[in-house]
Write an enzyme that holds these catalytic residues in place. Structure first.
Site: not given
Length: 244
Positions: A16, A18, A37, A60-61, A87, A150, A154, A185
């Site tokens: 879901r 982006m 996902d 799970d990334v 992503n 965050y 990034k 989003t």
């Protein structure tokens, strides 16, 4: 539309938001897409809608072994990987006074470590394909300050992008980062800071939040051969915020 005709792509966090936008557009542009996902129900529903050129894998990334499984399933279904879009990500609106070490590590693992794991896992497959494009979704907060955890993660994605690009460029593999601003989003509209974000959006130079599709346009450009000489660079989509 055939900008990604016969390309094999992996998109994380693709069920879901982006990620979903990227997955849909990639399929429309001719790619065969494996998207991952943790939301299995939503992911399976999207895969069923998109048809034979889309495959959902629950993933799970932050799990290194899980990355190997994703690569193996992708190659078994469609062949070597040409495109990876890192992503998946989370945000957390806690101040440094209130954030626990566990909170901090969770953000870093999902937003930063997972990108390293994805790049490392996909490189052998891209070598089989004799080249590829890795697109890391960072944030405007990888350019300017924002929330603790965050922002840190990034900025790290931006740095990792540049370091990786230097090491794999001779293999025909490109690595770039995308830096969205305020995007409409679920992370924004369902988060605990939604009212503050809506108010903040009034002060964006373009006076609005972006739509996911506007970010997808940039991701598509970087995934395609149209960006064949772009690597190690950041691409900002923020309505002018970082120009202020």
């Amino acid at each position: 539309m055939t900008k990604l005709l016969d390309k094999v792509a992996i998109v994380t966090g693709g069920a879901r938001g982006m990620g979903e936008s990227h997955v849909r557009r990639f399929v429309e542009e001719g790619a065969k897409v494996v998207f991952t996902d943790i939301n299995e129900e939503v992911g399976e529903k999207l895969a069923a809608e998109l048809g034979d050129n889309a495959l959902f894998v629950k993933h799970d990334v932050t799990d290194e072994a899980g990355w190997q499984e994703v690569i193996e399933k992708t190659e078994a279904a469609f062949g070597p990987v040409n495109v990876l879009v890192n992503n998946a990500g989370i945000s957390m609106s806690k101040s440094i006074f209130d954030m626990s070490v566990e909170d901090y590590k969770k953000i870093i693992d999902i937003n930063q470590v997972s990108v390293f794991l994805g790049i490392k896992a996909v490189l052998p497959s891209m070598q089989k394909a004799e080249g590829g494009s890795i697109v890391n979704i960072s944030s405007m907060n990888g350019i300017v300050g924002g929330a603790v955890g965050y922002t840190d993660s990034k900025f790290a994605v931006r740095g990792l992008t540049k370091a990786a690009a230097l090491q794999v460029g001779h293999l025909g593999i490109r690595v770039n980062s995308v830096h969205p601003g305020v995007i409409e989003t679920p992370m924004v509209t369902e988060g605990d800071a939604v009212e503050q974000i809506k108010e903040f959006a009034k002060h964006i130079p373009m006076r609005r939040m972006a739509q996911s599709e506007e970010v997808t346009n940039m991701v598509l450009f970087l995934a395609s051969e149209e960006s064949s000489y772009s690597t190690g660079s950041e691409f900002i989509i923020d309505g002018g915020l970082t120009a202020m």
